[in-house]
Every structure is written in structure tokens, then in C-alpha cells.
Design an enzyme around this catalytic site. Sequence first.
Site, PDB file in Angstrom:
ATOM      1  N   HIS A  19     -59.853 -45.450   4.679  1.00 39.55           N
ATOM      2  CA  HIS A  19     -59.745 -46.809   3.777  1.00 39.55           C
ATOM      3  C   HIS A  19     -60.588 -47.024   3.627  1.00 39.55           C
ATOM      4  O   HIS A  19     -60.873 -47.391   2.066  1.00 39.55           O
ATOM      5  CB  HIS A  19     -58.452 -47.420   4.712  1.00 39.55           C
ATOM      6  CG  HIS A  19     -57.864 -46.781   5.739  1.00 39.55           C
ATOM      7  ND1 HIS A  19     -57.356 -47.526   7.190  1.00 39.55           N
ATOM      8  CD2 HIS A  19     -56.523 -46.838   5.172  1.00 39.55           C
ATOM      9  CE1 HIS A  19     -55.735 -46.859   7.379  1.00 39.55           C
ATOM     10  NE2 HIS A  19     -55.497 -46.794   6.106  1.00 39.55           N
ATOM     11  N   LYS A  43     -41.867 -48.605  10.655  1.00 36.34           N
ATOM     12  CA  LYS A  43     -42.921 -48.222  12.071  1.00 36.34           C
ATOM     13  C   LYS A  43     -43.410 -50.054  13.082  1.00 36.34           C
ATOM     14  O   LYS A  43     -43.283 -50.650  12.185  1.00 36.34           O
ATOM     15  CB  LYS A  43     -44.462 -48.005  11.723  1.00 36.34           C
ATOM     16  CG  LYS A  43     -44.190 -46.902  10.292  1.00 36.34           C
ATOM     17  CD  LYS A  43     -45.417 -46.443   9.489  1.00 36.34           C
ATOM     18  CE  LYS A  43     -45.980 -45.637   8.745  1.00 36.34           C
ATOM     19  NZ  LYS A  43     -46.842 -45.325   7.818  1.00 36.34           N
ATOM     20  N   ARG A  92     -57.029 -36.978   1.379  1.00 35.59           N
ATOM     21  CA  ARG A  92     -57.290 -36.259   2.319  1.00 35.59           C
ATOM     22  C   ARG A  92     -57.899 -34.731   2.262  1.00 35.59           C
ATOM     23  O   ARG A  92     -58.708 -34.027   2.473  1.00 35.59           O
ATOM     24  CB  ARG A  92     -57.226 -36.564   3.879  1.00 35.59           C
ATOM     25  CG  ARG A  92     -57.361 -37.992   3.541  1.00 35.59           C
ATOM     26  CD  ARG A  92     -56.657 -38.301   5.262  1.00 35.59           C
ATOM     27  NE  ARG A  92     -55.148 -38.381   5.231  1.00 35.59           N
ATOM     28  CZ  ARG A  92     -54.874 -38.749   5.806  1.00 35.59           C
ATOM     29  NH1 ARG A  92     -54.989 -39.520   7.097  1.00 35.59           N
ATOM     30  NH2 ARG A  92     -53.020 -38.670   6.143  1.00 35.59           N
ATOM     31  N   SER A 130     -55.170 -43.589  10.850  1.00 37.52           N
ATOM     32  CA  SER A 130     -54.527 -44.931  11.825  1.00 37.52           C
ATOM     33  C   SER A 130     -53.897 -43.885  12.864  1.00 37.52           C
ATOM     34  O   SER A 130     -54.296 -45.177  14.088  1.00 37.52           O
ATOM     35  CB  SER A 130     -53.914 -46.089  11.587  1.00 37.52           C
ATOM     36  OG  SER A 130     -54.712 -46.437  10.186  1.00 37.52           O
TER      37      SER A 130
HETATM   38  O1  PNS Z   1     -50.010 -46.205   4.906  1.00 40.09           O
HETATM   39  P1  PNS Z   1     -49.027 -45.418   4.503  1.00 40.09           P
HETATM   40  O2  PNS Z   1     -48.199 -45.570   5.613  1.00 40.09           O
HETATM   41  O3  PNS Z   1     -48.701 -43.931   4.270  1.00 40.09           O
HETATM   42  O4  PNS Z   1     -48.103 -46.766   3.624  1.00 40.09           O
HETATM   43  C1  PNS Z   1     -47.148 -46.294   2.700  1.00 40.09           C
HETATM   44  C2  PNS Z   1     -46.763 -47.320   1.955  1.00 40.09           C
HETATM   45  C3  PNS Z   1     -46.393 -48.804   2.140  1.00 40.09           C
HETATM   46  C4  PNS Z   1     -47.981 -47.215   0.622  1.00 40.09           C
HETATM   47  C5  PNS Z   1     -45.422 -47.041   1.070  1.00 40.09           C
HETATM   48  O5  PNS Z   1     -43.967 -46.710   2.822  1.00 40.09           O
HETATM   49  C6  PNS Z   1     -44.675 -48.493  -0.058  1.00 40.09           C
HETATM   50  O6  PNS Z   1     -45.079 -47.744  -0.719  1.00 40.09           O
HETATM   51  N1  PNS Z   1     -43.998 -49.371   0.532  1.00 40.09           N
HETATM   52  C7  PNS Z   1     -42.850 -50.089  -0.022  1.00 40.09           C
HETATM   53  C8  PNS Z   1     -41.634 -50.086  -0.369  1.00 40.09           C
HETATM   54  C9  PNS Z   1     -41.841 -49.062  -1.535  1.00 40.09           C
HETATM   55  O7  PNS Z   1     -41.794 -49.161  -2.471  1.00 40.09           O
HETATM   56  N2  PNS Z   1     -40.920 -47.504  -1.256  1.00 40.09           N
HETATM   57  C10 PNS Z   1     -41.079 -46.926  -2.190  1.00 40.09           C
HETATM   58  C11 PNS Z   1     -42.124 -45.967  -2.601  1.00 40.09           C
HETATM   59  S1  PNS Z   1     -41.785 -44.641  -2.779  1.00 40.09           S
END
Ligand code: PNS
Length: 167
Positions: A19, A43, A92, A130
Amino acid sequence: MKRVIAIYPGTFDPPTNGHLDLIQRGAKIFDELVVGILRNSEKSPLFTVDERLEMLRECTSQWKNVRVESFEGLLVDYARLCGAQAVLRGIRAVSDYEYELQMAWMNRKLDASLETVFMMPAEAYSYLSSRLVREIASLGGALVDLIPASVESKLRARLRVVRQDSK
Ligand code: PNS
């Protein structure tokens, strides 16, 4: 002059060197980079949002155009609130691509003015996540070069508490 603001969203439970590598790269190309920790994650995280905010703020304090915040709700709404034109995400390996592409397309459907920019971390972090960090730590493995020392001590302390509670 136009300033380009980007959001780097994620769960960051806990933040890893991967990150931080991406934040450093993003900070180089965007005028401002907002690291956004998702609040309403499905989560059940090991660290609270406030703990993750503190860890990330400590680890990113050297980059003056980076700020760390939390958000809830849709990412596109948060991006609008921040005046951001771009979302930064790390890729990645090929395995990340499908999930990331789906999210990028969906975000574009929700807000066509928001661009998703993919960057790859250093090769050394291409297998780092993570989830694996939590697993290795819970099984007593070494995390040298994978997470900052400050995060490691907090992680080991948290796992001691979790272990104690489950006895
Ligand atoms: O680190 P992660 O868990 O892969 O991140 C996921 C994240 C936070 C980028 C995604 O879950 C998100 O943007 N959530 C916010 C809600 C939202 O906008 N959902 C629609 C996404 S297409």
C-alpha cells in the site's frame, strides 16, 4: 492551473508496504492523494477504522500531498466530495485484474467523469496482501520487509488480545 486530486480507497487491514509503495507512486503523479479507508465494509476487520487511520497517517506523514481519511457510502460520492478526478488502484497480478476492471466499470457507470488509474507496486510486493499478512502473523511467521515495524508491533499486540479472548 488545474490540480489533479486522486482517491486511493481500500480496507487497509492492516496497511502493508505494498500500500505504501502505491501511495508513494501516486503522490508523485497526482497533486493531491487522498487515502480513503472504507467505513462500512462488509468484512469484519482486525483493526478499527480509527486505528487504521492512525497507522496510515503515521506511515505517510513524509508525503505532504497525501492525506488519510475515512469514508462511507459510495466511492463515487466520496470522490465528488473531495473534488477528485481519479481513483487510484493497485494491480499486483492478472488475478487482480477482473475484480478491479469490474469495479472501475461500475464506478464509471455511476460517474462517467471519474477515471480509474491502475498502478503496479514494486515487484517485491506483487504477492503481498493484508489477508496474508494477518494469516502469517497469526501463525507466528516473520513479516520482515512486508509491513512497517510500527504496524507489525500493533498487529502482534492485537493478535495476542484476540488469542487471549478466545481462550
Ligand atoms: O481494499 P479493498 O477491500 O479491495 O477495497 C475495496 C473498495 C473500498 C475500493 C470498494 O469496496 C469500494 O469502493 N467500496 C465503496 C462502496 C462502493 O462504492 N461500492 C461500489 C464499487 S464499484
